[in-house]
Design a protein around this motif. Structure first.
Motif, short mmCIF file in Angstrom:
data_model
loop_
_atom_site.label_atom_id
_atom_site.label_comp_id
_atom_site.label_asym_id
_atom_site.label_seq_id
_atom_site.Cartn_x
_atom_site.Cartn_y
_atom_site.Cartn_z
N GLY A 184 11.52 -92.95 -39.09
CA GLY A 184 11.06 -94.26 -38.63
C GLY A 184 11.94 -94.80 -37.52
N ARG A 192 21.62 -88.66 -47.31
CA ARG A 192 21.97 -87.69 -48.36
C ARG A 192 21.85 -86.25 -47.89
NH1 ARG A 192 20.95 -90.99 -53.17
NH2 ARG A 192 20.49 -93.07 -52.38
N SER A 213 12.29 -101.28 -46.60
CA SER A 213 12.27 -101.99 -47.89
C SER A 213 13.65 -102.13 -48.52
CB SER A 213 11.35 -101.26 -48.88
OG SER A 213 11.78 -99.93 -49.04
N HIS A 214 14.56 -101.21 -48.21
CA HIS A 214 15.92 -101.27 -48.75
C HIS A 214 16.86 -101.42 -47.56
CE1 HIS A 214 13.53 -99.74 -52.05
NE2 HIS A 214 14.54 -99.98 -52.87
N LEU A 251 16.11 -86.59 -51.95
CA LEU A 251 14.77 -86.00 -52.11
C LEU A 251 14.21 -85.57 -50.76
CD1 LEU A 251 13.34 -88.63 -54.64
CD2 LEU A 251 14.32 -86.39 -55.17
N ALA A 291 15.60 -91.61 -40.79
CA ALA A 291 15.68 -90.90 -39.51
C ALA A 291 14.34 -90.93 -38.77
CB ALA A 291 16.08 -89.45 -39.77
N GLY A 296 8.12 -85.02 -43.61
CA GLY A 296 8.61 -83.65 -43.50
C GLY A 296 9.64 -83.55 -42.38
N GLY A 297 9.88 -82.33 -41.93
CA GLY A 297 10.85 -82.12 -40.85
C GLY A 297 12.27 -82.23 -41.36
N TYR A 336 15.10 -94.11 -56.16
CA TYR A 336 15.97 -94.35 -55.00
C TYR A 336 17.38 -93.81 -55.26
CZ TYR A 336 12.93 -96.55 -51.71
OH TYR A 336 11.96 -96.75 -50.76
N THR A 388 23.53 -77.03 -51.24
CA THR A 388 22.81 -77.95 -52.08
C THR A 388 21.85 -77.19 -52.97
OG1 THR A 388 21.35 -79.90 -52.04
CG2 THR A 388 21.20 -78.41 -50.18
N VAL A 413 6.86 -98.39 -40.63
CA VAL A 413 7.21 -98.62 -42.03
C VAL A 413 8.25 -97.57 -42.42
CG1 VAL A 413 6.34 -98.83 -44.40
CG2 VAL A 413 4.83 -99.33 -42.45
N ALA A 450 7.59 -93.46 -44.34
CA ALA A 450 8.29 -93.84 -45.57
C ALA A 450 8.84 -92.65 -46.35
CB ALA A 450 7.36 -94.68 -46.45
N GLY A 451 9.09 -91.54 -45.68
CA GLY A 451 9.76 -90.40 -46.32
C GLY A 451 8.98 -89.86 -47.52
C1 LIG Z 1 19.62 -82.52 -50.06
C2 LIG Z 1 19.15 -82.61 -48.66
C3 LIG Z 1 19.90 -82.04 -47.64
C4 LIG Z 1 19.47 -82.12 -46.33
N1 LIG Z 1 20.27 -81.64 -45.34
C5 LIG Z 1 19.88 -81.71 -44.06
C6 LIG Z 1 20.76 -81.26 -43.04
O1 LIG Z 1 21.89 -80.84 -43.29
N2 LIG Z 1 20.31 -81.33 -41.76
C7 LIG Z 1 19.08 -81.81 -41.44
O2 LIG Z 1 18.72 -81.79 -40.27
N3 LIG Z 1 18.24 -82.29 -42.40
C8 LIG Z 1 18.62 -82.26 -43.69
N4 LIG Z 1 17.82 -82.77 -44.67
C9 LIG Z 1 16.53 -83.35 -44.31
C10 LIG Z 1 16.66 -84.79 -43.82
O3 LIG Z 1 17.65 -85.48 -44.51
C11 LIG Z 1 15.31 -85.50 -43.99
O4 LIG Z 1 14.31 -84.73 -43.39
C12 LIG Z 1 15.28 -86.88 -43.37
O5 LIG Z 1 16.39 -87.64 -43.75
C13 LIG Z 1 14.00 -87.61 -43.78
O6 LIG Z 1 14.00 -88.87 -43.19
P1 LIG Z 1 12.80 -89.88 -43.39
O7 LIG Z 1 13.04 -91.02 -42.48
O8 LIG Z 1 11.51 -89.18 -43.24
O9 LIG Z 1 12.91 -90.33 -44.92
P2 LIG Z 1 13.88 -91.41 -45.57
O10 LIG Z 1 15.25 -91.30 -45.03
O11 LIG Z 1 13.73 -91.33 -47.03
O12 LIG Z 1 13.31 -92.78 -45.04
C14 LIG Z 1 12.14 -93.38 -45.54
C15 LIG Z 1 12.41 -94.85 -45.69
O13 LIG Z 1 11.21 -95.54 -45.96
C16 LIG Z 1 11.53 -96.66 -46.75
N5 LIG Z 1 10.30 -97.16 -47.39
C17 LIG Z 1 9.58 -96.57 -48.37
N6 LIG Z 1 8.51 -97.34 -48.69
C18 LIG Z 1 8.58 -98.45 -47.90
C19 LIG Z 1 7.78 -99.61 -47.77
N7 LIG Z 1 6.68 -99.80 -48.52
N8 LIG Z 1 8.14 -100.57 -46.88
C20 LIG Z 1 9.23 -100.39 -46.10
N9 LIG Z 1 10.04 -99.29 -46.19
C21 LIG Z 1 9.71 -98.33 -47.06
C22 LIG Z 1 12.56 -96.10 -47.72
O14 LIG Z 1 13.33 -97.12 -48.29
C23 LIG Z 1 13.36 -95.16 -46.84
O15 LIG Z 1 14.53 -95.76 -46.32
C24 LIG Z 1 18.25 -82.74 -46.00
C25 LIG Z 1 17.49 -83.32 -47.02
C26 LIG Z 1 17.95 -83.28 -48.33
C27 LIG Z 1 17.17 -83.92 -49.42
#
Ligand SMILES: Cc1cc2nc3c(=O)[nH]c(=O)nc-3n(C[C@H](O)[C@H](O)[C@H](O)COP(=O)(O)OP(=O)(O)OC[C@H]3O[C@@H](n4cnc5c(N)ncnc54)[C@H](O)[C@@H]3O)c2cc1C
Length: 532
Positions: A37, A66, A56-57, A347, A35, A382-383, A311, A301, A31, A233-234
């Motif tokens: 998932g 971002r 979902s998006h 976020l 990055a 996290g991470g 979102y 940042t 889900v 889901a971040g």
């Molecule tokens: C300002 C900022 C700067 C950063 N800079 C860096 C950097 O320079 N270098 C680095 O290594 N890291 C950096 N990070 C950290 C990194 O970007 C994040 O750790 C990483 O992108 C998180 O990925 P994720 O897949 O966990 O979350 P997300 O990318 O948010 O993915 C989660 C996904 O789940 C989907 N979702 C939610 N609910 C559902 C559902 N019910 N059904 C289906 N899909 C769903 C969402 O739409 C979303 O696309 C930064 C973070 C931020 C906020």
């Protein structure tokens, strides 16, 4: 390194949905297509598991488009004494640069010093960073005199400048790497569908045995069976955890403490160099970067606790004032509000621990957490982007330890080039405005497509829109202008102005409403800087 064949998989939605409709049991259902998932789906598919991923998006619509775009060990985490996190990230940095050389490259950072003690103080810390990297180092840390610092950073504030320290880290294109991971996972047999939201989990004998997903375009509902469900889901992981808790009759505590980070983009003339500027200690005790990227400069940042999980989170006035104020301390010509080309916020999914002070997200650990609930729902959050691959391995290890998946050896993605990887190592030129170089080995294909000679903006051709629609899962104008090319993030006004033409091409390619009005509203938000 092998080069991907020049026959990419089509990403026709009707076919993806037809596959979803087929009654079958997946080994793993993921889900979330950020990055975390996508990395998990790729790792599992590369081990031969049958994988489905629902987003979902759009892929990388959340936090994963971002980032500050750094592939880094995290100098700041070193200062916090988090050696294991830094060491792992430095290791992953090398792997990423090797497996995605068209999207990631080494970048030199310079920390200017205005006090005599700063150069040796930070220099020693950075020498430790080199030592931790060991053979994964990208270049030795150097102490710079005043003149060399000014040569590296021609627009740095010269008054009171004593010298500087130069060290090496990496830089990448986050959203394009996400797409490349999705497409690599698909090549390995995974089924990935964007605009398909997971609304419920399903259970048998109290154990998760699948999920319900809804196609956000057509409204169709899919029941998907899976031996193991991973909630990636971040910042939104708690929504599914809460549903899981309700199903068990046991409410769960939220695990995410979201923290907002804002970036401001200005023209390259504010920092016309191949070096990034790193401010080791801002007035609020954080680090701040000015990073050259795709022909512009990213400033950021911030780190502000946030409870609302939008979102499209909006930058706050104080965040803008902070970034502009800190930039003014270090750049000879300070950017003003009228110089801002784009402003965007993301976020961070920081993981809360019992004793964390929710009002101070700067202190909360940047490490990831994997939880397996009583019902077998595996949640990871996290991470950071840099460690997505190691996180994926950890997730699969948890799935196997919990006997949700049979044991299969890991390490399969260490030497796995992603789609588009070129045979040349470590490409230079991420300072050039975005163009064909972002497509790596697929550039010749884009160049041979209809519309390759028709530019919609410098470096951005009609063919890129067609390529996005046919091979990169794009459905809307935003998908193209925010994540297939990065124009929304680089120059929001320009993105808004070419959006109608992009909409026409998408309409021709896909025959659906490409959501032009929705994109225009977002472009307006990215182009409008809240006045401090
Ligand atoms: C300002 C900022 C700067 C950063 N800079 C860096 C950097 O320079 N270098 C680095 O290594 N890291 C950096 N990070 C950290 C990194 O970007 C994040 O750790 C990483 O992108 C998180 O990925 P994720 O897949 O966990 O979350 P997300 O990318 O948010 O993915 C989660 C996904 O789940 C989907 N979702 C939610 N609910 C559902 C559902 N019910 N059904 C289906 N899909 C769903 C969402 O739409 C979303 O696309 C930064 C973070 C931020 C906020």
């Amino acid at each position: 390194m092998t080069t991907e064949p020049l026959t990419p998989l089509m990403t026709q939605r009707s076919e993806l949905l037809a596959h979803l409709r087929q009654p079958q049991e997946y080994d793993l259902a993921v889900v979330g297509g950020g990055a975390t998932g996508l990395g998990t789906a790729l790792d599992a598919a590369a081990r031969g598991f049958k994988v489905v991923l629902l987003e979902s998006h759009d892929f990388a619509k959340g936090t994963s488009s971002r980032a500050t775009k750094l592939v880094h060990g995290g100098v700041r985490y070193l200062a916090q004494g988090n050696i294991s996190l830094v060491r792992e990230a430095l290791h992953e940095r090398t792997t990423l640069l090797k497996n995605a050389p068209h999207l990631a490259r080494p970048l030199a950072f310079v920390m200017p010093s205005y006090k005599l003690w700063e150069t040796p103080f930070y220099g020693v810390g950075l020498k430790m960073y080199d030592a931790l990297a060991g053979s994964a180092g990208l270049g030795a840390t150097e102490f710079l005199g005043r003149m060399d610092t000014m040569r590296c950073l021609p627009t740095v504030q010269g008054d009171g400048l004593k010298g500087g320290v130069k060290y090496w880290d990496g830089q990448f294109d986050d959203a394009r790497l996400a797409l490349s991971l999705a497409r690599t996972a698909a090549l390995k047999g995974a089924l990935l569908v964007n605009y398909c939201e997971v609304t419920q989990l399903t259970y048998a004998d109290g154990k998760v045995n699948g999920l319900i997903a809804v196609d956000k375009e057509g409204g169709e509902r899919f029941q998907i069976k899976a031996r193991c469900v991973v909630n990636a889901a971040g910042v939104w992981v708690d929504a599914l955890r809460e549903k899981d808790g309700e199903a068990q009759g046991k409410p769960v505590k939220p695990m995410v403490a979201p923290s907002q980070g804002v970036h401001i983009v200005v023209d390259r003339e504010f920092l016309p160099t191949d070096h990034a500027l790193m401010v080791p200690k801002t007035t609020d005790g954080r680090v701040l970067f000015a990073v050259p990227w795709l022909g512009k400069v990213i400033l950021g940042t911030t780190d502000s606790p946030k409870n609302q999980l939008d979102y499209e989170p909006e930058a706050m006035k104080n965040e803008v004032a902070f970034i502009l104020g800190e930039s003014a301390r270090y750049l000879r010509r300070a950017p003003k509000i009228s110089d801002v080309r784009s402003i965007w916020a993301g976020l961070r999914p920081l993981v809360k621990h019992q004793d964390d002070d929710a009002g101070n997200t700067k202190k909360i650990s940047r490490e990831h957490t994997v939880l397996v609930s009583k019902s077998g729902l595996v949640t990871v959050t996290g991470g950071k982007w840099t460690t997505y691959r190691a996180m994926a391995e950890d997730v699969l290890q948890h799935c196997m330890d919990a006997k949700l998946l049979p044991t299969r050896t890991g390490g399969v993605t260490v030497h796995l080039p992603v789609v588009g990887a070129t045979t040349t190592t470590m490409r230079e030129g991420m300072n050039d405005p975005q163009g064909l170089h972002s497509y790596g080995s697929e550039a010749p294909l884009v160049k041979s497509m209809e519309g390759a000679n028709r530019e919609l903006a410098p470096g951005f051709t009609e063919a890129m829109v067609r390529f996005a629609a046919r091979f990169e899962y794009a459905r809307t104008v935003e998908d193209v202008l925010a994540r297939r090319v990065r124009m929304l993030f680089l120059d929001a006004k320009l993105a808004g102005s070419i959006a109608p033409r992009v909409a026409q091409i998408l309409q021709e390619e896909l025959g659906i409403d490409p959501q032009l009005d929705a994109f225009s509203a977002i472009a307006q938000q990215y182009a409008t800087v809240p006045q401090p």
